[in-house]
Write an enzyme that holds these catalytic residues in place. Structure first.
Site, mmCIF file in Angstrom:
data_model
loop_
_atom_site.group_PDB
_atom_site.id
_atom_site.type_symbol
_atom_site.label_atom_id
_atom_site.label_comp_id
_atom_site.label_asym_id
_atom_site.label_seq_id
_atom_site.Cartn_x
_atom_site.Cartn_y
_atom_site.Cartn_z
ATOM 1 N N SER A 174 0.795 -0.927 -0.054
ATOM 2 C CA SER A 174 -0.197 0.074 0.343
ATOM 3 C C SER A 174 1.003 1.382 0.097
ATOM 4 O O SER A 174 2.216 1.521 0.579
ATOM 5 C CB SER A 174 -0.948 0.088 1.017
ATOM 6 O OG SER A 174 -0.156 0.526 2.470
ATOM 7 N N LYS A 175 0.380 2.474 -0.829
ATOM 8 C CA LYS A 175 0.859 3.419 -0.531
ATOM 9 C C LYS A 175 1.969 4.056 0.815
ATOM 10 O O LYS A 175 3.035 4.849 1.342
ATOM 11 C CB LYS A 175 -0.379 4.791 -0.916
ATOM 12 C CG LYS A 175 0.663 6.140 -1.288
ATOM 13 C CD LYS A 175 0.664 5.806 -2.280
ATOM 14 C CE LYS A 175 1.416 6.813 -3.440
ATOM 15 N NZ LYS A 175 1.959 6.987 -4.453
#
Ligand code: GLU
Length: 493
Positions: free
Chosen positions: A259-260
């Site tokens: 994830s980011k």
């Protein structure tokens, strides 16, 4: 059978590399089987749309060399659609969904629901407090058609829900996971048409995959739990269920979804860092799919040759940046210097080192630098770590060891002798570079480390680095003279 696959992203923001991998596997499968690859835009969730996302997506696919045959394209900065099964943007297909939903309602396979948000919340809370999985309680299932029509005419808000069959096994086949069966009592009466008149993903995806004659649905495993609801629809319409391929999630090293928050996940992040598209694609192909032997470097054509669903793993694929870096470094070594120069410009500007105009003016020098250091780069933004050595009259000494090296007794004499030779020569060329160390050895008696290290330290401020002779040529006579002068002055102080 004519193979037809599709990549069906929702334009909700940046392109996650997991999505790029989904597109890639669809593309590889289509090309290998001489099939068609469709790009459809799923934009029915109007609350999540992000402006420019479609363009960004198309640019990312183009950058990666993943080309589709049908669907949405960009031409002269305009979105265009091509193919016999359009429109390929779901928001332009609303009338199609309307006609298909009516067929279901008429047969009792779908029903109007007028429940308010508040009521649905109450039901959900109650079920949760009783330890049950929240599901719609079918409050509106038995409303008569007439009553529903009266309420709709009166302007009441409504949705249309799927009537999931009672007490049935819903079965489908996944080419990676095998046969899957889920009991219908575990499936919610899913909303098919929302109160804004748009279809939900579940409804639109089935209608479109059917109408677009999709034979294989290749997508991320996060959609696996949605598949039974979609299969119910195929069954109601009496349509053949396509083959499914649910791809393992792209995980980080801790085996959590990438994830980011943990760093780079969007295609643009990698593009911005200066990864080569061929390298990213090569690496992504290996995240969750393994070739027959241990080959690691693949051209796109080789991937097309080798790719098959039976070598896709059914556990998550770990995204390993070190491995990506290694693959990218292999591509950088082989890449054309001109191509690397074009990539490097952006990074040199971003690091605030110089303007594009100046960089282009010095192109010859940059090409030589790139040629010299490219085997040390994992990605092009690292070019900046290697430029100090080649610019500026002053030398900055990397550490104490450099200074100690320069403070050895014989060094001033050695540097002075080097200076004389620099001044004597017409140009610092290959011949000069090839002979200079021998000449200095004969003249000063310095040899081995006592010869090479001080010269490198004086010219670059470092004790290790690229080939000295080539470095001399890139720096050129006058810059070398100015640097040696600078170091001699510093040693005198
Ligand atoms: N629109 C979905 C997405 O954004 C596509 C899911 C599917 O391929 O069925 O990923």
């Amino acid at each position: 059978m004519d193979i037809r696959v599709r990549f069906a992203p929702s334009p909700t923001g940046y392109v996650h590399i997991g999505s790029l991998r989904t597109a890639l596997y669809n593309f590889l499968f289509a090309r290998k089987n001489k099939g068609q690859f469709v790009l459809r835009i799923e934009d029915t969730d109007r609350t999540r749309l992000v402006g420019g996302a479609i363009e960004n997506l198309l640019d990312s696919l183009k950058w990666a060399g993943i080309n589709h045959d049908e669907g949405v394209f960009i031409e002269n900065s305009e979105l265009v659609q091509k193919g016999n099964f359009g429109p390929y943007i779901q928001s332009e297909r609303l009338d199609i969904y309307q006609s298909y939903i009516h067929a279901l309602i008429d047969k009792g396979y779908a029903y109007y629901c007028f429940c308010s948000k508040e009521r649905l919340e109450e039901v959900r809370d109650k079920q949760k407090s009783e330890g049950k999985t929240p599901m719609y309680d079918r409050h509106c299932l038995n409303l008569s058609k007439d009553e529903a029509e009266i309420r709709i005419k009166a302007g009441e808000e409504y949705v249309v829900r799927l009537k999931v069959p009672d007490n049935e096994e819903i079965r489908f086949h996944d080419l990676v996971r095998g046969d899957i069966a889920i009991h219908s009592s575990d499936i919610d009466d899913q909303v098919l048409i929302k109160s804004d008149g748009y279809p939900t993903y579940h409804f639109a995806v089935v209608i479109d995959d059917y109408l677009m004659k999709i034979t294989h649905i290749v997508r991320g495993e996060e959609w696996l739990t949605s598949t039974p609801k979609q299969v119910v629809l195929y069954n109601y319409y009496g349509w053949n269920v396509p083959d499914f391929v649910h791809l393992p999630t792209v995980l980080n090293k801790d085996k959590k979804k990438l994830s980011k928050r943990q760093g780079d996940v969007s295609v643009t992040d990698f593009l911005d860092k200066g990864y080569l598209p061929e390298a990213l694609v090569n690496y992504l192909a290996l995240v969750g799919w393994s070739p027959k032997d241990n080959q690691e470097l693949f051209t796109m054509d080789e991937l097309i040759q080798e790719f098959s669903f039976d070598r896709i793993s059914n556990t998550g694929g770990v995204f390993d940046v070190d491995k990506l870096n290694w693959i990218n470094s292999q591509y950088i070594r082989k890449a054309d210097n001109e191509e690397l120069f074009e990539l490097a410009i952006h990074h040199i500007i971003a690091a605030g080192r110089d303007t594009e105009e100046n960089i282009r003016r010095e192109k010859d020098r940059y090409l030589k630098i790139i040629d010299l250091v490219k085997e040390k780069l994992d990605h092009m933004s690292q070019i900046n770590n290697h430029l100090d050595v080649f610019f500026g009259d002053e030398v900055s000494f990397e550490n104490e060891e450099v200074i100690d090296t320069l403070q050895q007794e014989h060094v001033t004499r050695l540097l002075n002798a080097f200076m004389v030779k620099l001044k004597e020569t017409e140009a610092v060329d290959e011949e000069f570079s090839a002979n200079i160390f021998n000449v200095l050895k004969n003249e000063t008696g310095a040899k081995g480390k006592g010869l090479f290290m001080p010269i490198r330290a004086a010219v670059t401020g470092q004790l290790h680095g690229p080939d000295m002779g080539k470095t001399f040529i890139i720096l050129g006579k006058s810059l070398l003279i100015r640097r040696i002068e600078f170091v001699l002055d510093a040693l005198n102080d």
